[in-house]
Design a protein around this motif. Structure first.
Motif, PDB file in Angstrom:
ATOM      1  N   MET A  20       0.876  -1.180   0.000  1.00 45.05           N
ATOM      2  CA  MET A  20       0.000   0.000   0.000  1.00 45.05           C
ATOM      3  C   MET A  20       0.909   1.224   0.000  1.00 45.05           C
ATOM      4  SD  MET A  20      -3.103   1.224   2.481  1.00 45.05           S
ATOM      5  CE  MET A  20      -2.203   2.225   3.649  1.00 45.05           C
ATOM      6  N   ALA A  21       0.818   2.032  -1.051  1.00 42.16           N
ATOM      7  CA  ALA A  21       1.700   3.194  -1.212  1.00 42.16           C
ATOM      8  C   ALA A  21       1.386   4.248  -0.151  1.00 42.16           C
ATOM      9  CB  ALA A  21       1.514   3.790  -2.611  1.00 42.16           C
ATOM     10  N   PRO A  22       2.369   5.084   0.183  1.00 42.58           N
ATOM     11  CA  PRO A  22       2.117   6.152   1.164  1.00 42.58           C
ATOM     12  C   PRO A  22       1.077   7.137   0.645  1.00 42.58           C
ATOM     13  CG  PRO A  22       4.275   6.406   0.102  1.00 42.58           C
ATOM     14  CD  PRO A  22       3.745   5.078  -0.317  1.00 42.58           C
ATOM     15  N   MET A  23       0.115   7.464   1.501  1.00 49.82           N
ATOM     16  CA  MET A  23      -0.914   8.429   1.103  1.00 49.82           C
ATOM     17  C   MET A  23      -1.352   9.297   2.278  1.00 49.82           C
ATOM     18  SD  MET A  23      -3.427   6.418  -1.498  1.00 49.82           S
ATOM     19  CE  MET A  23      -3.407   4.944  -0.499  1.00 49.82           C
ATOM     20  N   VAL A  24      -1.081  10.577   2.175  1.00 46.24           N
ATOM     21  CA  VAL A  24      -1.538  11.527   3.201  1.00 46.24           C
ATOM     22  C   VAL A  24      -3.053  11.637   3.128  1.00 46.24           C
ATOM     23  CG1 VAL A  24      -1.588  13.972   3.822  1.00 46.24           C
ATOM     24  CG2 VAL A  24       0.564  12.910   3.178  1.00 46.24           C
ATOM     25  N   ARG A  25      -3.669  11.591   4.302  1.00 43.69           N
ATOM     26  CA  ARG A  25      -5.105  11.926   4.378  1.00 43.69           C
ATOM     27  C   ARG A  25      -5.166  13.195   5.198  1.00 43.69           C
ATOM     28  NH1 ARG A  25      -3.472   6.569   3.734  1.00 43.69           N
ATOM     29  NH2 ARG A  25      -5.224   5.146   3.883  1.00 43.69           N
ATOM     30  N   PHE A  26      -5.302  14.340   4.500  1.00 46.61           N
ATOM     31  CA  PHE A  26      -5.201  15.622   5.179  1.00 46.61           C
ATOM     32  C   PHE A  26      -6.326  15.866   6.175  1.00 46.61           C
ATOM     33  CE2 PHE A  26      -2.787  16.248   1.289  1.00 46.61           C
ATOM     34  CZ  PHE A  26      -1.625  16.779   1.820  1.00 46.61           C
ATOM     35  N   GLY A  27      -7.390  15.121   6.021  1.00 41.13           N
ATOM     36  CA  GLY A  27      -8.608  15.477   6.757  1.00 41.13           C
ATOM     37  C   GLY A  27      -8.619  15.153   8.225  1.00 41.13           C
ATOM     38  N   PHE A  28      -7.591  14.493   8.741  1.00 45.75           N
ATOM     39  CA  PHE A  28      -7.646  14.105  10.137  1.00 45.75           C
ATOM     40  C   PHE A  28      -6.511  14.796  10.863  1.00 45.75           C
ATOM     41  CE2 PHE A  28     -10.803  11.410   8.770  1.00 45.75           C
ATOM     42  CZ  PHE A  28     -10.370  10.548   7.778  1.00 45.75           C
ATOM     43  N   PRO A  29      -6.732  16.046  11.290  1.00 47.19           N
ATOM     44  CA  PRO A  29      -5.636  16.823  11.869  1.00 47.19           C
ATOM     45  C   PRO A  29      -5.021  16.134  13.080  1.00 47.19           C
ATOM     46  CG  PRO A  29      -7.749  17.957  12.103  1.00 47.19           C
ATOM     47  CD  PRO A  29      -8.014  16.711  11.336  1.00 47.19           C
ATOM     48  N   THR A  30      -3.773  16.367  13.245  1.00 45.75           N
ATOM     49  CA  THR A  30      -3.072  15.728  14.343  1.00 45.75           C
ATOM     50  C   THR A  30      -2.828  16.746  15.447  1.00 45.75           C
ATOM     51  OG1 THR A  30      -0.991  16.282  13.322  1.00 45.75           O
ATOM     52  CG2 THR A  30      -1.903  14.125  12.814  1.00 45.75           C
ATOM     53  N   LYS A  31      -2.804  16.247  16.653  1.00 46.21           N
ATOM     54  CA  LYS A  31      -2.532  17.114  17.781  1.00 46.21           C
ATOM     55  C   LYS A  31      -1.126  16.767  18.249  1.00 46.21           C
ATOM     56  CE  LYS A  31      -4.479  17.841  22.372  1.00 46.21           C
ATOM     57  NZ  LYS A  31      -3.468  17.151  23.114  1.00 46.21           N
ATOM     58  N   ASP A  32      -0.256  17.735  18.295  1.00 40.05           N
ATOM     59  CA  ASP A  32       1.135  17.478  18.669  1.00 40.05           C
ATOM     60  C   ASP A  32       1.766  16.360  17.843  1.00 40.05           C
ATOM     61  OD1 ASP A  32       0.807  19.388  20.645  1.00 40.05           O
ATOM     62  OD2 ASP A  32       0.145  17.894  22.107  1.00 40.05           O
ATOM     63  N   GLN A  36      -4.792  10.872  15.202  1.00 45.94           N
ATOM     64  CA  GLN A  36      -6.035  10.676  15.937  1.00 45.94           C
ATOM     65  C   GLN A  36      -6.622   9.308  15.581  1.00 45.94           C
ATOM     66  OE1 GLN A  36      -7.213  13.758  17.899  1.00 45.94           O
ATOM     67  NE2 GLN A  36      -5.026  13.747  17.511  1.00 45.94           N
ATOM     68  N   ASP A  37      -7.572   8.853  16.419  1.00 46.78           N
ATOM     69  CA  ASP A  37      -8.121   7.500  16.238  1.00 46.78           C
ATOM     70  C   ASP A  37      -8.656   7.263  14.826  1.00 46.78           C
ATOM     71  OD1 ASP A  37      -7.441   6.856  18.737  1.00 46.78           O
ATOM     72  OD2 ASP A  37      -9.440   7.104  19.609  1.00 46.78           O
ATOM     73  N   LYS A  38      -9.308   8.303  14.274  1.00 49.06           N
ATOM     74  CA  LYS A  38      -9.928   8.112  12.957  1.00 49.06           C
ATOM     75  C   LYS A  38      -8.869   7.812  11.900  1.00 49.06           C
ATOM     76  CE  LYS A  38     -13.546   9.977  10.110  1.00 49.06           C
ATOM     77  NZ  LYS A  38     -14.289  11.120   9.649  1.00 49.06           N
ATOM     78  N   LEU A  39      -7.749   8.477  12.017  1.00 51.90           N
ATOM     79  CA  LEU A  39      -6.676   8.250  11.039  1.00 51.90           C
ATOM     80  C   LEU A  39      -5.999   6.901  11.286  1.00 51.90           C
ATOM     81  CD1 LEU A  39      -5.013   9.119   8.683  1.00 51.90           C
ATOM     82  CD2 LEU A  39      -3.727  10.652  10.145  1.00 51.90           C
ATOM     83  N   THR A  72       4.690  23.966  12.757  1.00 55.46           N
ATOM     84  CA  THR A  72       3.795  23.609  11.663  1.00 55.46           C
ATOM     85  C   THR A  72       4.430  22.529  10.820  1.00 55.46           C
ATOM     86  OG1 THR A  72       2.945  24.335   9.529  1.00 55.46           O
ATOM     87  CG2 THR A  72       4.696  25.665  10.478  1.00 55.46           C
ATOM     88  N   THR A  73       3.714  21.470  10.596  1.00 51.77           N
ATOM     89  CA  THR A  73       4.235  20.405   9.742  1.00 51.77           C
ATOM     90  C   THR A  73       3.242  20.159   8.617  1.00 51.77           C
ATOM     91  OG1 THR A  73       3.220  18.768  11.164  1.00 51.77           O
ATOM     92  CG2 THR A  73       5.529  19.256  11.579  1.00 51.77           C
ATOM     93  N   SER A  74       2.557  21.201   8.194  1.00 51.83           N
ATOM     94  CA  SER A  74       1.583  21.103   7.109  1.00 51.83           C
ATOM     95  C   SER A  74       0.562  19.993   7.361  1.00 51.83           C
ATOM     96  CB  SER A  74       2.282  20.846   5.774  1.00 51.83           C
ATOM     97  OG  SER A  74       3.239  21.823   5.547  1.00 51.83           O
ATOM     98  N   GLY A  75       0.227  19.775   8.607  1.00 52.35           N
ATOM     99  CA  GLY A  75      -0.788  18.771   8.925  1.00 52.35           C
ATOM    100  C   GLY A  75      -0.255  17.353   8.955  1.00 52.35           C
ATOM    101  N   TYR A  76       1.050  17.171   8.866  1.00 43.50           N
ATOM    102  CA  TYR A  76       1.602  15.822   8.920  1.00 43.50           C
ATOM    103  C   TYR A  76       1.528  15.291  10.355  1.00 43.50           C
ATOM    104  CZ  TYR A  76       4.170  16.658   4.475  1.00 43.50           C
ATOM    105  OH  TYR A  76       4.539  16.927   3.193  1.00 43.50           O
ATOM    106  N   ALA A  77       1.447  13.965  10.446  1.00 41.35           N
ATOM    107  CA  ALA A  77       1.693  13.339  11.741  1.00 41.35           C
ATOM    108  C   ALA A  77       3.208  13.359  11.961  1.00 41.35           C
ATOM    109  CB  ALA A  77       1.174  11.911  11.724  1.00 41.35           C
ATOM    110  N   GLY A  78       3.651  13.066  13.199  1.00 38.55           N
ATOM    111  CA  GLY A  78       5.071  13.186  13.485  1.00 38.55           C
ATOM    112  C   GLY A  78       5.691  11.915  14.025  1.00 38.55           C
ATOM    113  N   ALA A  79       7.030  11.883  13.916  1.00 34.78           N
ATOM    114  CA  ALA A  79       7.821  10.825  14.568  1.00 34.78           C
ATOM    115  C   ALA A  79       9.061  11.514  15.118  1.00 34.78           C
ATOM    116  CB  ALA A  79       8.187   9.733  13.577  1.00 34.78           C
ATOM    117  N   TYR A  80       8.830  12.550  15.919  1.00 29.55           N
ATOM    118  CA  TYR A  80       9.967  13.308  16.458  1.00 29.55           C
ATOM    119  C   TYR A  80       9.990  13.318  17.972  1.00 29.55           C
ATOM    120  CZ  TYR A  80       6.174  16.741  16.065  1.00 29.55           C
ATOM    121  OH  TYR A  80       4.952  17.355  16.114  1.00 29.55           O
ATOM    122  N   SER A  81       9.079  12.559  18.581  1.00 25.18           N
ATOM    123  CA  SER A  81       9.030  12.553  20.037  1.00 25.18           C
ATOM    124  C   SER A  81       8.593  11.167  20.510  1.00 25.18           C
ATOM    125  CB  SER A  81       8.033  13.633  20.490  1.00 25.18           C
ATOM    126  OG  SER A  81       7.346  13.226  21.629  1.00 25.18           O
TER     127      SER A  81
END
Ligand SMILES: Cc1cc2nc3c(=O)[nH]c(=O)nc-3n(C[C@H](O)[C@H](O)[C@H](O)COP(=O)(O)O)c2cc1C
Ligand code: SF4
Length: 357
Positions: A20-32, A36-39, A72-81
């Protein structure tokens, strides 16, 4: 050998050749930076669907997009913490329960060659690039701690690592600029850093963007293999508008053509992607040994059970290429998802071949 044949790379076993290729789903904003569960559900509900490898949407290695103070990470999820470990672990465990593998795609927001809003990689100091290098290594460490099977460095689609490796965008005079070997210094430093802790059960894939000629593509692919990547994933890059003259009877996209072309020059496994559309077409590529894995993007948006529907019911909801998902705010808006299943006779063959295994 066919699309359902397992493949072992180092100590990691892939149950089949479907990605499954990488695909951003912009619609589920991330907090910190946390998903989120939906994503998370977007991944876990696909994890039991006969996929060899799921690659996450691009995940940011940094809480900021440009070393500025703006978070701001343009709505990306993170792997920095360390706080990102639980969401990553949840997806990885769900994949492992079903025999699928999970990689996080790592990138840095804020850079896109040709975009007027892009930051300029040439304005970063040597120390800042070395700092970013450590952010990539740290993100990979977090992914390993979370139990993932590997990471993919996003070096395609004009984004950050693609800009650093391309002669179009990199005019640096320090150790990160110069000829191809020099432009790949950052990638090499990142990979060397990851290899210090990765061992044989944590793989490094590189999504390479095409260059402006086959000779440069080949040189880049060979250099990446020598640097030590485990998997080469080929997509489009810089220049974005490159025209490739595929043979007149060629049935696949120019991106697939490039991936299969490069497969002949490297000994590591190669993933091809781009309008492969259905399992039959992907299966043909694997049978011909034109590549080692086939990746699908939109088919998995159109039908989360794309693989199981293809092999089980001989039907699936096929993507009809409306391109709406390019700027999705919610993956559920894909019109194909609303369609009823319709029989696709070509998959009868596939069903038989799958049963044999
Ligand atoms: C909604 C959407 C989001 C995407 N996000 C990413 C991404 O985060 N990283 C990436 O490398 N490619 C991304 N892509 C490109 C896909 O990984 C894939 O290369 C492309 O969709 C072509 O494959 P397909 O024809 O099977 O859809 C995205 C594509 C779509 C449709
Ligand atoms: S049908 Fe349209 S929105 Fe759905 S995956 Fe295909 S291109 Fe994207």
């Amino acid at each position: 050998m066919d699309i359902f044949t397992p493949l072992q790379i180092k100590h990691v076993l892939f149950k089949n050749r479907i990605v499954m290729a990488p695909m951003v789903r912009f619609g589920f904003p991330t907090k910190d930076g946390e998903m989120q569960d939906k994503l998370i559900l977007e991944y876990t509900k696909r994890a039991d669907k006969e996929i060899g490898l799921l690659i996450s949407q691009v995940i940011s290695v940094s809480p900021t997009d440009n070393l500025s103070k703006d978070v701001t990470t343009s709505g990306y999820a993170g792997a920095y913490s360390e706080q990102h470990i639980p969401y990553l672990r949840k997806i990885a465990e769900s994949c492992h329960k079903n025999g699928s593998r999970f990689f996080a795609q790592l990138g840095l927001a804020g850079y896109a060659y040709g975009d007027i809003h892009s930051k300029d990689i040439n304005k970063l100091t040597t120390n800042e690039l070395a700092f970013i290098c450590n952010q990539f290594i740290n993100a990979a460490r977090i992914c390993k701690k979370a139990g993932l099977d590997g990471i993919e460095l996003h070096g395609a689609h004009t984004f950050f690592l693609n800009m650093v490796s391309s002669s179009y965008s990199n005019r640096r005079k320090d150790r990160y600029g110069g000829d191809l070997t020099d432009r790949l210094t950052l990638v090499k430093e990142i990979i060397d850093g990851i290899k210090e802790f990765s061992a044989n059960n944590f793989l490094i894939s590189y999504r390479m963007g095409w260059c402006d000629s086959f000779s440069e593509d080949i040189e880049t692919a060979i250099a990446l293999e020598q640097i030590g990547i485990d998997i080469l994933h080929v997509s489009h890059g810089i220049p974005a508008n490159r025209k490739i003259n595929t043979p007149p009877d060629y049935q696949y996209s120019d991106i697939v053509y490039t991936g299969c072309y490069l497969k002949k020059y490297v000994s590591i496994p190669v993933i091809t992607v781009g309008e492969i559309k259905n399992l039959e077409r992907g299966n043909a590529l694997i049978i011909q040994r034109a590549c080692d894995f086939v990746a699908y993007g939109r088919p998995f948006l159109a039908d989360e059970s794309f693989v199981t529907h293809s092999i089980g019911n001989m039907s699936y909801k096929s993507c009809f290429e409306c391109h709406k998902c390019k700027w999705f705010t919610n993956g559920e808006n894909c019109p194909a998802q609303l369609l009823a299943l319709s029989p696709i006779s070509e998959n009868i063959l596939l069903k038989k071949s799958h049963k044999k295994l």
